[in-house]
Scaffold this active site. Sequence first.
Site, PDB file in Angstrom:
ATOM      1  N   ASN A  98       0.866  -1.180   0.000  1.00 14.66           N
ATOM      2  CA  ASN A  98       0.000   0.000   0.000  1.00 14.66           C
ATOM      3  C   ASN A  98       0.905   1.232   0.000  1.00 14.66           C
ATOM      4  O   ASN A  98       1.513   1.546   1.017  1.00 14.66           O
ATOM      5  CB  ASN A  98      -0.886  -0.050   1.265  1.00 14.66           C
ATOM      6  CG  ASN A  98      -1.716   1.197   1.432  1.00 14.66           C
ATOM      7  OD1 ASN A  98      -1.776   2.046   0.534  1.00 14.66           O
ATOM      8  ND2 ASN A  98      -2.363   1.313   2.585  1.00 14.66           N
ATOM      9  N   LYS A 106       0.094   4.273  -0.258  1.00 18.49           N
ATOM     10  CA  LYS A 106      -0.551   5.462   0.337  1.00 18.49           C
ATOM     11  C   LYS A 106      -0.310   6.683  -0.564  1.00 18.49           C
ATOM     12  O   LYS A 106      -0.218   6.519  -1.774  1.00 18.49           O
ATOM     13  CB  LYS A 106      -0.065   5.660   1.768  1.00 18.49           C
ATOM     14  CG  LYS A 106      -0.220   4.375   2.587  1.00 18.49           C
ATOM     15  CD  LYS A 106      -0.069   4.554   4.054  1.00 18.49           C
ATOM     16  CE  LYS A 106      -0.242   3.195   4.735  1.00 18.49           C
ATOM     17  NZ  LYS A 106      -0.214   3.281   6.191  1.00 18.49           N
ATOM     18  N   HIS A 135      -9.702   1.082   4.536  1.00 15.51           N
ATOM     19  CA  HIS A 135      -8.447   1.238   5.284  1.00 15.51           C
ATOM     20  C   HIS A 135      -8.689   2.180   6.470  1.00 15.51           C
ATOM     21  O   HIS A 135      -9.454   3.130   6.363  1.00 15.51           O
ATOM     22  CB  HIS A 135      -7.360   1.795   4.356  1.00 15.51           C
ATOM     23  CG  HIS A 135      -6.009   1.781   4.987  1.00 15.51           C
ATOM     24  ND1 HIS A 135      -5.600   2.747   5.885  1.00 15.51           N
ATOM     25  CD2 HIS A 135      -4.994   0.897   4.888  1.00 15.51           C
ATOM     26  CE1 HIS A 135      -4.379   2.451   6.298  1.00 15.51           C
ATOM     27  NE2 HIS A 135      -3.986   1.338   5.707  1.00 15.51           N
ATOM     28  N   GLU A 193      -7.069   4.553   7.651  1.00 16.15           N
ATOM     29  CA  GLU A 193      -6.843   5.979   7.393  1.00 16.15           C
ATOM     30  C   GLU A 193      -8.045   6.589   6.688  1.00 16.15           C
ATOM     31  O   GLU A 193      -8.364   7.757   6.884  1.00 16.15           O
ATOM     32  CB  GLU A 193      -5.555   6.164   6.573  1.00 16.15           C
ATOM     33  CG  GLU A 193      -4.328   5.934   7.457  1.00 16.15           C
ATOM     34  CD  GLU A 193      -3.105   5.400   6.739  1.00 16.15           C
ATOM     35  OE1 GLU A 193      -3.047   5.446   5.495  1.00 16.15           O
ATOM     36  OE2 GLU A 193      -2.192   4.904   7.440  1.00 16.15           O
ATOM     37  N   GLU A 208      -5.634  -5.023  10.366  1.00 13.83           N
ATOM     38  CA  GLU A 208      -4.627  -3.989  10.587  1.00 13.83           C
ATOM     39  C   GLU A 208      -4.929  -3.255  11.888  1.00 13.83           C
ATOM     40  O   GLU A 208      -5.713  -2.304  11.899  1.00 13.83           O
ATOM     41  CB  GLU A 208      -4.633  -2.992   9.424  1.00 13.83           C
ATOM     42  CG  GLU A 208      -4.260  -3.612   8.099  1.00 13.83           C
ATOM     43  CD  GLU A 208      -3.639  -2.587   7.170  1.00 13.83           C
ATOM     44  OE1 GLU A 208      -2.537  -2.836   6.688  1.00 13.83           O
ATOM     45  OE2 GLU A 208      -4.251  -1.525   6.954  1.00 13.83           O
ATOM     46  N   GLY A 219       2.269   2.216  10.792  1.00 15.23           N
ATOM     47  CA  GLY A 219       3.212   3.318  10.673  1.00 15.23           C
ATOM     48  C   GLY A 219       3.885   3.695  11.986  1.00 15.23           C
ATOM     49  O   GLY A 219       4.523   4.735  12.095  1.00 15.23           O
ATOM     50  N   SER A 250       3.209  -2.205  10.305  1.00 16.32           N
ATOM     51  CA  SER A 250       4.657  -2.288  10.539  1.00 16.32           C
ATOM     52  C   SER A 250       5.253  -3.641  10.169  1.00 16.32           C
ATOM     53  O   SER A 250       6.127  -4.161  10.863  1.00 16.32           O
ATOM     54  CB  SER A 250       4.997  -1.909  11.985  1.00 16.32           C
ATOM     55  OG  SER A 250       4.592  -0.577  12.245  1.00 16.32           O
ATOM     56  N   GLY A 275       2.790  -1.233   4.259  1.00 15.33           N
ATOM     57  CA  GLY A 275       2.818   0.192   3.933  1.00 15.33           C
ATOM     58  C   GLY A 275       4.230   0.652   3.644  1.00 15.33           C
ATOM     59  O   GLY A 275       4.772   0.430   2.560  1.00 15.33           O
TER      60      GLY A 275
HETATM   61  P1  PGA Z   1       2.680   0.249   7.608  1.00 15.89           P
HETATM   62  O1  PGA Z   1       1.219   0.450   6.963  1.00 15.89           O
HETATM   63  O2  PGA Z   1       3.215  -1.040   7.051  1.00 15.89           O
HETATM   64  O3  PGA Z   1       3.467   1.458   7.163  1.00 15.89           O
HETATM   65  O4  PGA Z   1       2.506   0.192   9.084  1.00 15.89           O
HETATM   66  C1  PGA Z   1       0.358  -0.624   6.751  1.00 15.89           C
HETATM   67  C2  PGA Z   1      -0.944  -0.142   6.147  1.00 15.89           C
HETATM   68  O5  PGA Z   1      -1.463   0.898   6.572  1.00 15.89           O
HETATM   69  O6  PGA Z   1      -1.505  -0.783   5.218  1.00 15.89           O
END
Ligand code: PGA
Length: 259
Positions: free
Chosen positions: A13, A15, A98, A100, A170, A176, A216, A237
């Site tokens: 992803n 983003k 997601h 976010e 998630e 993140g 992460s 991510g």
């Molecule tokens: P991250 O994000 O691997 O940077 O923690 C994962 C995601 O939001 O899909």
Amino acid sequence: MTKALRRPLIAGNWKMNLDLQAGRGLVRALRENLSDAAADVAVCPPFTLLAAVAEELKGTPIRVGAQDLFWEKSGAYTGEISAEQLSGVGCSVVLIGHSERRRYFGETNETVARKLESALRANLMPIVCVGETLEEREGQKTYRVLETQLRGALSGLAPTEAGKIVVAYEPVWAIGTGKTATPAQAQDAHLFIRKTLAAVFSPEASLAVRILYGGSVKPDNIDALMAQPDIDGALVGGESLKPVSFLRIIHFQSPAKTN
Ligand code: PGA
């Protein structure tokens, strides 16, 4: 169906990152270094890069996904993109719900359900994201949140459609932040998700659904995560923007276990 029969899926992803040149560079590096992966692979760039990335990946096994979609086919919906428009530029995967999008853009379980239906209508493979916040986890509400999100998103689907969807667990507190759920914490949530899918669809249908872990994921934790019986892949991510890291994650080293 045991884990051994669910083909792993590793999805990146991106983003709101990368410009056209950097996006092309990243997928070229992936394309050139992907050896016989034991997993299906997808990348989800921003909308503006989809056509170019799809062109770079034509004829390769790497699939292209979008990060969101709108449920109408076309019309006066300024700023939105439909499932049909996505598939028209070579997309075959889409992320839905997601955290976010839930947090910053008002996504709800109802909008997730409508988006899911439109993705299936256009033959896109939806990756439906669910997960609890830190406050919810600390308040012992993880299972309740997961169940509400899953039932809200999936209850309109027929059991025969279960095999077409992917679920991504998630935990919001792990996204993140560098704080990964332990393999045991992730497995516990994945097993709960599979049991909820069994209740919503059927026990048999639940065994066909791939459940990805996200939050992460890194080269140094992917192997232990993938060794869990109900973890069928990862939604990555930050580390999906780095070709060496993402390739290592794709080529994870865990024996497939059966459950
Ligand atoms: P991250 O994000 O691997 O940077 O923690 C994962 C995601 O939001 O899909």
